[in-house]
Design a protein around this motif. Structure first.
Motif, short mmCIF file in Angstrom:
data_model
loop_
_atom_site.label_atom_id
_atom_site.label_comp_id
_atom_site.label_asym_id
_atom_site.label_seq_id
_atom_site.Cartn_x
_atom_site.Cartn_y
_atom_site.Cartn_z
N TYR A 54 66.97 -25.41 81.30
CA TYR A 54 67.67 -24.67 82.36
C TYR A 54 67.79 -25.57 83.58
N TYR A 69 62.78 -25.07 79.37
CA TYR A 69 62.16 -23.81 79.77
C TYR A 69 61.03 -23.41 78.85
N TYR A 105 62.42 -24.30 85.89
CA TYR A 105 63.85 -24.15 86.13
C TYR A 105 64.34 -25.34 86.95
N TYR A 120 59.08 -21.25 86.90
CA TYR A 120 59.39 -19.83 87.10
C TYR A 120 58.15 -18.96 86.95
N ARG A 156 64.05 -19.79 90.62
CA ARG A 156 64.99 -20.05 89.51
C ARG A 156 66.04 -21.07 89.94
N ARG A 209 69.52 -17.24 92.22
CA ARG A 209 69.16 -17.76 90.91
C ARG A 209 70.10 -18.88 90.49
N TYR A 210 69.56 -19.81 89.71
CA TYR A 210 70.34 -20.89 89.10
C TYR A 210 71.09 -21.73 90.14
#
Length: 265
Positions: A54, A69, A105, A120, A156, A209-210
């Motif tokens: 990720y 991950y 992450y 995470y 994240r 997130r991300y």
């Protein structure tokens, strides 16, 4: 699923996928933008070399570094090193929940020859951790445990470096009752100071997130010096003259092996 972004090196692009490959745990790939030729370089397989990345690859000293991950001997993710020229893959670290964190992450961030990143899950409270890893010695140190209320929980994304400090976000945790994430600052020096800077909420945005904080320095590029010329050329010395630009520092580049009897190239 493609994860992260493409990274350009030696005229080629490299990246990661979260799924797919021989065992459907993701791959490392190479793509040539000039010929549109795509090569699958490495299959992630789980225990042996990790699974489900990720994040992005990080280039350091001619090799790529990244994280998965899950997978590894504890199924909590790994840190890996990959040589794109020889196609050699080495698993360097197995995450393990409490001592090292779990389920990383984002990408590894390079600072002073070491890598820094977040997990995470795992850590003392199982809300994630910030860690430091030295690729030359393989020494891994957990630096910060996220704890939900004071520090947020479950990051994240990647952490961003600015002026010697790292900045990042968590996807959960807060002290104001919303529990939808925070922005934080962390000093990676021996001081190891963590500061929560902002609590997200439902009205102004939540659950980041991300992603990674983007650093924007609004500064005008310095004008270069002009009219550079050389006088009093000697075997071991010379005088360098110029008309000042707008910058405050000067850099002079001299051709390796020059005997000092001619102006630098």
């Amino acid at each position: 699923y493609l994860v992260g972004s493409l990274l350009n090196n030696i005229g080629l692009f490299f990246g990661l996928t979260r799924f797919g490959g021989a065992i459907d745990k993701g791959v490392i790939f190479e793509w040539n933008p000039f010929t549109s030729v795509y090569y699958k370089k490495v299959d992630f397989s789980g225990t042996a070399n990790g699974g489900y990345p990720y994040g992005d690859l990080s280039l350091f000293n001619g090799r790529f570094y990244g994280m998965t991950y899950s997978g590894g001997i504890n199924n909590k993710g790994v840190i890996f090193e990959w040589d794109p020229i020889l196609n050699n893959f080495d698993k360097r670290i197995d995450f393990n929940t409490y001592q090292k964190g779990a389920n990383p992450y984002g990408k590894l961030s390079v600072f002073n020859g070491k890598f820094f990143g977040v997990t995470y899950n795992g850590g003392f409270y199982d809300y994630g951790a910030i860690f430091e890893w030295d690729p030359s010695t393989n020494i891994f140190i957990k630096r910060i445990d996220f704890n939900y209320i004071e520090k947020g929980a479950h990051p994240r994304g990647s952490i961003a470096l600015n002026d010697g400090k790292f900045y990042g976000m968590t996807s959960e945790g807060t002290s104001d009752g919303f529990g939808v994430g925070v922005i934080f600052e962390w000093d990676p020096s021996a001081v190891n100071t963590y500061t929560k800077l902002h609590d997200f909420n439902i009205i102004n945005g939540c659950w980041p997130r991300y992603t990674q904080l983007a650093v924007y320095n609004d500064s005008t590029a310095a004008a270069q010096a002009t009219n550079i010329y050389f006088t009093d050329l000697q075997n071991t010395s010379m005088n360098i003259n110029w008309v000042d630009g707008s910058g405050e520092k000067r850099a002079v580049f001299i051709k390796q092996g020059s005997d000092g009897t001619a102006a630098p190239v």
